[in-house]
Design a protein around this motif. Structure first.
Motif, mmCIF file in Angstrom:
data_model
loop_
_atom_site.group_PDB
_atom_site.id
_atom_site.type_symbol
_atom_site.label_atom_id
_atom_site.label_comp_id
_atom_site.label_asym_id
_atom_site.label_seq_id
_atom_site.Cartn_x
_atom_site.Cartn_y
_atom_site.Cartn_z
ATOM 1 N N ALA A 99 0.843 -1.194 0.000
ATOM 2 C CA ALA A 99 0.000 0.000 0.000
ATOM 3 C C ALA A 99 0.878 1.245 0.000
ATOM 4 O O ALA A 99 1.758 1.382 0.859
ATOM 5 C CB ALA A 99 -0.916 0.014 1.221
ATOM 6 N N ILE A 122 -8.829 5.985 -3.155
ATOM 7 C CA ILE A 122 -8.358 4.610 -2.931
ATOM 8 C C ILE A 122 -8.387 3.836 -4.234
ATOM 9 O O ILE A 122 -9.356 3.898 -4.984
ATOM 10 C CB ILE A 122 -9.248 3.880 -1.894
ATOM 11 N N THR A 123 -7.307 3.097 -4.497
ATOM 12 C CA THR A 123 -7.335 2.103 -5.562
ATOM 13 C C THR A 123 -6.885 0.771 -4.981
ATOM 14 O O THR A 123 -6.097 0.726 -4.037
ATOM 15 C CB THR A 123 -6.415 2.471 -6.747
ATOM 16 N N GLU A 124 -7.386 -0.315 -5.559
ATOM 17 C CA GLU A 124 -7.006 -1.668 -5.144
ATOM 18 C C GLU A 124 -6.943 -2.536 -6.392
ATOM 19 O O GLU A 124 -7.877 -2.563 -7.187
ATOM 20 C CB GLU A 124 -8.016 -2.246 -4.159
ATOM 21 N N TYR A 126 -2.428 -1.435 -3.217
ATOM 22 C CA TYR A 126 -3.317 -0.336 -2.872
ATOM 23 C C TYR A 126 -2.581 0.997 -3.025
ATOM 24 O O TYR A 126 -1.363 1.069 -2.877
ATOM 25 C CB TYR A 126 -3.777 -0.443 -1.411
ATOM 26 N N SER A 127 -3.332 2.040 -3.300
ATOM 27 C CA SER A 127 -2.765 3.383 -3.290
ATOM 28 C C SER A 127 -3.801 4.347 -2.751
ATOM 29 O O SER A 127 -5.001 4.039 -2.719
ATOM 30 C CB SER A 127 -2.313 3.809 -4.697
ATOM 31 N N SER A 128 -3.331 5.510 -2.327
ATOM 32 C CA SER A 128 -4.257 6.511 -1.789
ATOM 33 C C SER A 128 -3.987 7.860 -2.420
ATOM 34 O O SER A 128 -2.927 8.091 -3.011
ATOM 35 C CB SER A 128 -4.111 6.619 -0.265
ATOM 36 N N TYR A 153 -4.911 9.586 2.916
ATOM 37 C CA TYR A 153 -4.483 8.196 3.133
ATOM 38 C C TYR A 153 -5.159 7.574 4.345
ATOM 39 O O TYR A 153 -5.228 6.354 4.475
ATOM 40 C CB TYR A 153 -2.962 8.078 3.237
ATOM 41 N N ASN A 179 -8.223 7.385 4.764
ATOM 42 C CA ASN A 179 -9.344 6.599 4.236
ATOM 43 C C ASN A 179 -8.885 5.234 3.746
ATOM 44 O O ASN A 179 -9.610 4.244 3.871
ATOM 45 C CB ASN A 179 -10.056 7.369 3.130
ATOM 46 N N LEU A 180 -7.686 5.163 3.193
ATOM 47 C CA LEU A 180 -7.132 3.861 2.819
ATOM 48 C C LEU A 180 -6.847 3.037 4.072
ATOM 49 O O LEU A 180 -7.135 1.827 4.103
ATOM 50 C CB LEU A 180 -5.856 4.034 2.002
ATOM 51 N N TYR A 224 -10.038 1.684 5.258
ATOM 52 C CA TYR A 224 -10.464 0.656 4.311
ATOM 53 C C TYR A 224 -9.771 -0.678 4.621
ATOM 54 O O TYR A 224 -10.404 -1.749 4.603
ATOM 55 C CB TYR A 224 -10.130 1.114 2.901
ATOM 56 N N ASN A 229 -14.368 8.715 -1.167
ATOM 57 C CA ASN A 229 -13.728 8.014 -2.287
ATOM 58 C C ASN A 229 -13.213 8.939 -3.379
ATOM 59 O O ASN A 229 -12.702 8.481 -4.396
ATOM 60 C CB ASN A 229 -14.692 6.992 -2.897
#
Length: 326
Positions: free
Chosen positions: A109, A154-156, A161-163, A169, A171-172, A175, A200
């Motif tokens: 992440a 957020i990406t997954e 993962y990235s923020s 971050y 929020n990541l 998550y 998001n």
């Protein structure tokens, strides 16, 4: 027990090291207080036993060196500071280590501009990623094979993962707490740390400053004309005639240089002007709409919301305390 490795690169942003450590160790306390076992074993991992940050103002002492980590389940890459290319060169020894442990089953992440170090591993090739919006153009130039979605928080993708930028971050982190524990624990953590859960998008924070980090002077001339005359109705044919380039050629070159179509660029310039108007004036929605060159209320609202993630009214009420509500 899930083993978490928080990297401590040279030039890292201290908060992005402390915050994930704080949250996941606090989550252990929350779990134990509810009669459940602690779940996370959190350790700081570095290239040396002592890492100085912010020109020596702070010193961090990693608990482990890279070669001492036999196995880990989750790797956090904190935000970097300063010149990104220099930061990557200084911290290049992390790159094969991250790749090795990902291939051995660890998830990874990145927080904020830690995405640059993550991208350097090659693990993001062909995947989506987010980072701080202010570095979006640089990221796209350095890593053109990665789909940067800088409006996302957020990406997954396959355990990577990235923020988004800065404190988004958190929020990541929430998550991941939910993913590894449950929704109840994520909600409790969000309330404890006073973080708005389930955000998001960072679209409302993005400030569009043009995309002129390219060498196409013809396109720059078109951009400058748009930025000076955005209140008027500007057509591709008009721009094409002004710069003495065929329409299709201009559209192709414009997209290549700015990663926006001409129409998208015009919309972004108009919306940025509208945002500044909402932030600093007491004008109502229609007045601002006309000021930036829109005459269709629905079209203006649709474009504004697509660009910012908020309606014009919501945006104004959020950023201008003195504005009257119409």
């Amino acid at each position: 027990m899930k083993h978490i490795s928080i990297l401590v690169p040279e030039g890292a942003v201290l908060a992005s090291i402390i915050d994930p450590r704080y949250l996941f160790t606090a989550a252990n306390d929350f779990l134990e207080a509810s009669g459940r076992p602690a779940l996370f074993h959190v350790q700081l991992v570095g290239l040396s036993r002592e890492v100085q940050l912010q020109n020596g103002l702070f010193t961090v002492h990693p608990e482990l060196l890279l070669h001492e980590v036999e196995k880990t389940d989750l790797i956090f890459i904190p935000a970097l500071s300063g010149d990104m290319r220099k930061a990557l060169e200084i911290n290049k020894d992390f790159i094969p280590w991250i790749s090795k442990h990902y291939k051995n089953g660890a998830e990874v992440a990145s927080l904020c501009v830690g995405a640059f170090l993550l991208a350097s591993t090659g693990l993001l090739s062909g995947k989506s990623c987010s980072t701080h919006w202010i570095h979006a153009n640089l990221f796209r130039n350095m890593f053109p094979d990665i789909n940067l979605v800088d409006d996302k928080i957020i990406t997954e993708d396959h355990g990577i993962y990235s923020s988004g930028g800065a404190t988004s971050y958190w929020n990541l982190l929430l998550y991941l707490i939910e993913k590894f524990t449950d929704r109840e624990m994520a909600i409790f953590s969000s309330k404890f740390f006073a973080i708005e859960i389930d955000r998001n998008s960072q679209s409302s924070f993005i400030m569009f400053k043009g995309q002129k980090e390219h060498e196409d002077e013809t396109v720059k001339k078109a951009q400058e004309f748009i930025e000076k005359n955005f209140q008027d109705k500007i057509t591709v044919d008009q721009l094409s005639s002004m710069v003495a380039v065929g329409r299709r050629s201009l559209e192709r070159r414009f997209k290549k240089a700015t990663r926006n179509t001409v129409t998208e660029y015009i919309q972004r310039v108009k919306v940025e002007a509208a945002k500044k108007n909402f932030e600093t004036s007491r004008k109502n929605i229609n007045e601002v709409m006309y000021d930036v060159g829109y005459s269709d209320n629905k079209a203006f609202r649709d474009v504004f919301k697509r660009m910012t993630g908020m309606s014009p009214l919501d945006y104004r009420n959020k950023y201008n305390k003195e504005a009257m509500v119409f």
